[in-house]
Scaffold this active site. Structure first.
Site, mmCIF file in Angstrom:
data_model
loop_
_atom_site.group_PDB
_atom_site.id
_atom_site.type_symbol
_atom_site.label_atom_id
_atom_site.label_comp_id
_atom_site.label_asym_id
_atom_site.label_seq_id
_atom_site.Cartn_x
_atom_site.Cartn_y
_atom_site.Cartn_z
ATOM 1 N N SER A 417 -10.729 -5.605 2.074
ATOM 2 C CA SER A 417 -10.423 -4.176 2.026
ATOM 3 C C SER A 417 -10.887 -3.441 3.272
ATOM 4 C CB SER A 417 -11.074 -3.545 0.791
ATOM 5 O OG SER A 417 -12.458 -3.841 0.752
ATOM 6 N N HIS A 438 -3.539 -6.716 2.205
ATOM 7 C CA HIS A 438 -4.448 -5.949 1.357
ATOM 8 C C HIS A 438 -3.707 -5.274 0.212
ATOM 9 C CE1 HIS A 438 -7.315 -2.332 0.797
ATOM 10 N NE2 HIS A 438 -7.685 -3.323 0.017
ATOM 11 N N GLU A 450 -1.041 -3.370 2.466
ATOM 12 C CA GLU A 450 -1.274 -3.224 3.907
ATOM 13 C C GLU A 450 -1.177 -4.599 4.572
ATOM 14 O OE1 GLU A 450 -4.284 0.513 4.544
ATOM 15 O OE2 GLU A 450 -5.145 -1.292 3.660
ATOM 16 N N ASN A 488 -8.222 2.827 2.926
ATOM 17 C CA ASN A 488 -9.651 2.979 2.638
ATOM 18 C C ASN A 488 -10.354 3.838 3.679
ATOM 19 O OD1 ASN A 488 -9.660 1.567 0.262
ATOM 20 N ND2 ASN A 488 -10.172 -0.395 1.191
#
Length: 674
Positions: A417, A438, A450, A488
């Protein structure tokens, strides 16, 4: 008028076959020009003395996918929208009022305006695999070519309203039971069934299925009572202030459902007002952003057939289960058999929900999901997905043991992540085949993945990754390898600000309520618990060096004690069977809570764009909406900045910097580029 899309042919039995094949498109859509051309073709059919008319698509993908959505973006005002709706209704009425039997021959998808056209026919004959529905609410509108009127008339309000309010399609067999379709047959029998129906003219299903209950519900009292119930049910799912379309549909039916002709007009007026609204225009923009991401996976590459997932925890297990559901052979490896068993049980539950009417398909998906404690699947896999603990040393140790056993053209993908790909790749002899893939939790619901390229990741591996993600019905987003990647990186300041407010003594309920009132699908405190406090801690630590946030000690203590959020039953909230205990705040007085949350997110988004984490603002908006659920009706983070006004947001940031400190300071150089 020259025929571009439609072609009328007459067979030996004097039945007209009106073929639709919109040039240059993989699926038929109804543009204004296509509808005008249809009007001309219907005039020709009217004067041809035919025994009947069959509407048929020449596209292999299906009947008609809906209206030409790109034209929605060109509508300048309500009056222009009303003219568009009125013209379409007039043409559909011409079809409906023909003095010969008319029939829509449906295969594949029949959606939106395509289903509205089919409803204007006397009969609908569909193949068994056809999918019919009204997805308009996802674009901030509802059926506007007369579809809401005809759907209620032909299906009854109890069947029609859920179809229109949910936006979810139904399969042909269910559509037959609901009165939407007259005949369902295998594809090879479609044309024969159409001819038989035209020549014999049986009573349409909807006329056979009309009940006293349907008539009672369409009375003034019935509409009043049912509308109240429908509004209550809809409010439990969406906020009327943010998504007015379903409520507008209910209102039009309640007020005008007893007068067909007036409801046609009022339907058009309501949809015209909606389509010109910022909500609809933002949702239409997201529709095209979704298509932009899908297009990235439409490249010719060596196909991936076998996926090996290492790590059967929540993320790894659910990635494996989802890939098996999409038709891939999947081997699932973990050190702990109980963890693997739990992952397989979760997958079985998922398959039971999604494929509840097809036990064979459920079993086939389960057969494709293979426990593999020894990791034998590594040597045969085309794609290896690593989803183990977020620790650089542990991941690198795994990679060193994997690489000698992998096929020479296999891809190694990490579900990290936030750990930079280039750091992970240092131990590999062939770093060009390592990339980030991801996924987001829950895998079965979150559309975004991602795709993270390292400095040495090769183009072929990336193209195969994009194609694979599209194949599993997810949206690939190319992002730069940097701490936190995109989602994130932007999300963490938002979550950390929420945690900071909890430390200050503001209740988690009040914080979550402020976010929900902005239009977020979930409050930040609940989101932190759902993602997992251990994951939040790992990402926050990765980002500490580039952010103004310091991870609070209590968060590290909680994680070390196993207080991880929803998955452990205790985080900021206490959970019982996955549900947080304690009532959500009902206050709409947020003070600075909402600004503190959203401004942190906007500021970080601008920094990411300046640093090239994604190529442009459209990709950033797609990432935040499809990866975090950022209020879709606002169109995305950058769209929100544009619509609110950069000057106003920068002034708010400056005021908050004075009150709360330098974490709200905006980069003048970065904001200047916005």
């Amino acid at each position: 008028m020259k025929n571009v899309c439609w072609k009328l042919e007459t067979d030996a039995q004097n039945i007209g076959w009106l073929h639709l094949d919109v040039p240059g498109k993989s699926a038929n859509t109804l543009s204004q020009a296509t509808i005008e051309e249809l009007s001309t073709q219907l005039d020709e059919a009217i004067h041809a003395n035919l025994k009947g008319l069959v509407m048929i698509s020449d596209k292999s993908s299906g009947f008609i996918a809906g209206a030409e959505v790109s034209e929605f973006t060109q509508i300048q005002d309500v009056e222009e929208a009303e003219n568009f709706m009125a013209n379409a209704r007039e043409v559909f009425a011409k079809l409906e009022n023909m003095q010969i039997p008319t029939l829509a021959l449906i295969h594949g998808h029949c959606l939106g305006g395509g289903l509205e056209l089919a409803l204007a026919c006397d009969y609908r004959v569909a193949e068994e695999g056809a999918s019919l529905g009204f997805p308009e609410v996802n674009l901030g509108i509802f059926p506007g070519f007369g579809g809401s009127v005809r759907a209620i008339q032909k299906m009854g309000v109890r069947n029609a309203m859920p179809l229109m309010l949910s936006g979810r399609p139904m399969v042909a067999k269910l559509a037959r039971k609901a009165g939407l379709v007259d005949v369902v047959v295998p594809q090879r029998q479609l044309k024969r069934a159409a001819v038989h129906t035209i020549l014999n003219q049986p009573t349409p299903v909807h006329k056979r299925k009309t009940t006293l209950v349907d008539k009672a519900l369409n009375s003034n009292l019935g509409r009043s009572l049912l509308s109240k119930y429908l509004r209550k049910q809809t409010k439990a799912i969406v906020n009327e202030a943010f998504y007015p379309a379903p409520f507008a549909l209910i209102d039009v039916w309640q007020r005008f459902g007893n007068n067909r002709e007036i409801m046609f007009v009022q339907e058009g007026k309501a949809v015209s007002a909606l389509i010109a609204s910022p909500t609809a225009q933002n949702l239409v923009r997201l529709f095209f952003l979704q298509d932009k991401l899908k297009a990235m996976g439409k490249v010719e590459t060596t196909p991936i057939q076998h996926v090996h997932v290492i790590g059967a925890g929540v993320m790894g297990g659910d990635i494996a289960g989802w890939c098996a559901l999409q038709g891939f052979k999947v081997t699932l490896q973990d050190q702990n058999m109980q963890v693997v068993a739990s992952a397989i049980a979760r997958s079985a539950t998922l398959y039971g929900k999604i494929l509840k009417r097809d036990p064979r398909a459920q079993q086939a998906a389960m057969d494709r999901l293979i426990p593999d404690l020894a990791g034998d699947g590594v040597a045969q896999a085309d794609l290896i997905v690593e989803a183990i603990v977020e620790n650089l040393d542990i991941k690198q140790g795994l990679y060193k043991s994997l690489e000698p056993r992998m096929k020479k053209d296999a891809i190694l993908a990490t579900n990290t992540s936030g750990i930079p790909i280039d750091e992970l790749a240092l131990v590999l002899k062939k770093p060009e085949r390592l990339l980030g893939m991801h996924f987001f939790n829950p895998v079965s619901k979150m559309k975004l993945v991602e795709i993270v390229a390292g400095e040495k990741t090769d183009t072929a591996s990336l193209e195969r990754a994009f194609a694979f993600v599209t194949k599993i019905r997810r949206l690939p987003l190319p992002v730069k390898s940097a701490p936190g990647f995109l989602v994130n990186r932007i999300l963490m300041p938002y979550l950390m600000e929420a945690i900071r407010m909890v430390v200050e003594g503001i209740s988690p309920q009040a914080i979550d309520k402020a976010a929900l009132d902005f239009g977020m699908p979930m409050g930040p405190v609940t989101l932190a618990d759902k993602v997992g406090l251990d994951v939040c801690l790992a990402v926050a630590k990765d980002l500490e060096k580039i952010s103004d946030d310091v991870v609070p000690e209590f968060l590290q203590t909680w994680v070390s004690e196993g207080r991880l959020g929803m998955k452990s039953g205790q985080g900021f909230y206490t959970y019982n069977k996955g549900k947080a205990q304690g009532a959500l705040s009902t206050s709409s007085e947020h003070g600075d809570i909402q600004h503190r949350l959203i401004m942190r997110m906007l500021n970080e988004a601008v920094r990411c764009l300046d640093e090239g984490i994604v190529a442009d603002s459209e990709l950033l908006d797609a990432g935040m909406v499809f990866g975090t659920g950022f209020a879709p009706f606002r169109g995305g983070v950058m769209a929100y900045i544009e619509q609110t006004g950069k000057k106003e947001i920068m002034a708010t940031l400056k005021a908050m910097e004075k009150t709360y400190g330098p974490r709200f300071k905006g980069s003048a150089a970065a904001w200047k580029k916005v």
